[in-house]
Design an enzyme around this catalytic site. Sequence first.
Site, short mmCIF file in Angstrom:
data_model
loop_
_atom_site.label_atom_id
_atom_site.label_comp_id
_atom_site.label_asym_id
_atom_site.label_seq_id
_atom_site.Cartn_x
_atom_site.Cartn_y
_atom_site.Cartn_z
N ASP A 196 0.82 -1.21 0.00
CA ASP A 196 0.00 0.00 0.00
C ASP A 196 0.85 1.26 0.00
OD1 ASP A 196 -1.45 -2.22 0.76
OD2 ASP A 196 -2.88 -1.07 1.94
N SER A 250 -2.91 -8.40 4.59
CA SER A 250 -2.37 -7.14 5.10
C SER A 250 -1.64 -7.50 6.39
CB SER A 250 -3.53 -6.19 5.36
OG SER A 250 -3.08 -5.13 6.14
N1 ARG Z 1 -6.85 -5.09 13.83
C1 ARG Z 1 -5.64 -4.77 14.50
C2 ARG Z 1 -5.72 -3.42 15.12
O1 ARG Z 1 -6.58 -2.66 14.79
C3 ARG Z 1 -4.45 -4.92 13.61
C4 ARG Z 1 -4.33 -3.93 12.51
C5 ARG Z 1 -3.19 -4.32 11.66
N2 ARG Z 1 -2.87 -3.35 10.69
C6 ARG Z 1 -2.49 -3.66 9.46
N3 ARG Z 1 -2.13 -2.70 8.71
N4 ARG Z 1 -2.50 -4.88 9.01
O2 ARG Z 1 -4.93 -3.11 15.98
#
Ligand code: ARG
Length: 391
Positions: A15, A174
Site C-alpha cells: 500500500d 495485510s
Molecule cells: N486489527 C488490528 C488493530 O486494529 C491490527 C491492525 C493491523 N494493521 C495492518 N495494517 N495490518 O490493531
Amino acid sequence: MIKKKIVLAYSGGLDTSVIIKWLQEQNFEVITFTADIGQGDEIKIAKERAKKLNVKNIFIKNLKNEFIKNYVFPYLRSSFLYENFYLLGTAIARPLISKEIMKIAYYTNSNYVAHGATGKGNDQIRFELGFKYFNSNIKVIAPWRIWDLNSRNKLLDFCIKNNIKINKKTKKYSIDKNLFHNSYEGGELDNLLFEAEENMWENTLSNEISIDYPIYLSITFKNGDPIKINNNFYNNENLFLKLNKIGSICGIGRIDIIENRYIGIKSRGCYESPGATIIMFSRKHLESFVLDKEIFFFKESLSIKYTNLVYNGYWWSPERILIQNIINNIQKYLNGIIKIKIYKGCITIVNRYSFNSLYDKKNSSFDEISKKFEQIDSQGFININSLRLII
Ligand code: ARG
C-alpha cells in the site's frame, strides 16, 4: 510548479509503496519515514524500494528500545487484553510512529503528512489523533479514503504498471509486524469458514511440529517489567527476541479472532505474539499474589477502559495518561520471579516467589492455625452478609 513536501509513514509494503508513486503523481515531494520497531528485513526492503521510487529524503530510525520501554511495557502493566484476546501489538506502535512522523515534518518543513491506513480501519484514527495532538495545523492525506485504487487487485495492477515489486505474501494478506507481534488481516481471512493456512504464520510453529519436550523458564519482574530470563539480565530488545524465539518453537501466542473496530465494523484478525503472551501470563500470576484484593479489582476496572482507549487511538489523551499513572503506581508491588513450563502451545505455572507476597501460608492452609484468623469469626461474617437475602 513548486512541489509540496509530504512525510509518509512508509512500511515498504504494497500500500505505502503505491502511495509514494501516487503522491508523486499529485505533485508532492515525498519524504518517507520508516520506524524500525523490530520488523526485521522489511526495513532494508523499505529503504531499497523508496530509493527505486526516487525518494530523496528517506528517514529510518531504530525505535526498538523506545517502543518496548515507553509503549509495550506501559501497556503490559495493565495486564489486560482488548476484548479478551488481542494484545494490542499494532495499537501501541501507532502513537510512537505518529510522534516521529511529526518530528520529521517539523525538521523538513513539511505541511503535509500521509499514511497508508484504509478508511475502514483503526490505524487511520490512531495515526491522525496522534498527528493532531502534536500539530493540529498539519494537513493529512489518507490516499485510501480518496483515490480510486480502492481494492487490492487495483493496487496490484498499479504495481505492475509502475514496476513496483511486491512479495507473494503481501499480496495475500495485510500484515503488520514489530518486535511484539505479527498481525494478518484480509485476503482469504475475510471468509470466516476459512481456516488460517499454516504457512501464513511466520513467527510461531504449529503445535504439530513444535518441539516435543517442555521448556522451563524463570522470569524476573522488577517494578512490573520483566528484566531477567533464567537469572540472566536482558535489554529490552534482546528480552523480546529471546522470549519470541522460545515461544515460537513451542507454538505459543497464536490467535485467530473477530474484533470490534472502533468505527463499528467487525473484522477478523490473526495475531502471533509469542514473547508478549509469555510475559502477560507470568505478570498475571505475579499480580495474583502481590496485589491487595481491592487494588487488583480497582485496577481491573480501569484496565477495561484503558485497553479500549489504546485500541481506539487515544494514547495521547489525558484520560489514558491518568489511568496509566494509576497503573504505574501499583507496579512497585510487582517484584518477583515466576517460573513457568512451556509446551505445545500451553504455558503452565511451576512456582512463584516474591518478597512482596501477600500470601500467608498460616492463613491459607487447612492444616495450620493462624493467630490472625479465627474460623469462628466466619459464622458472624455469614450471618451479617445473609441478612439482606433473608429479609
Ligand atoms: N486489527 C488490528 C488493530 O486494529 C491490527 C491492525 C493491523 N494493521 C495492518 N495494517 N495490518 O490493531
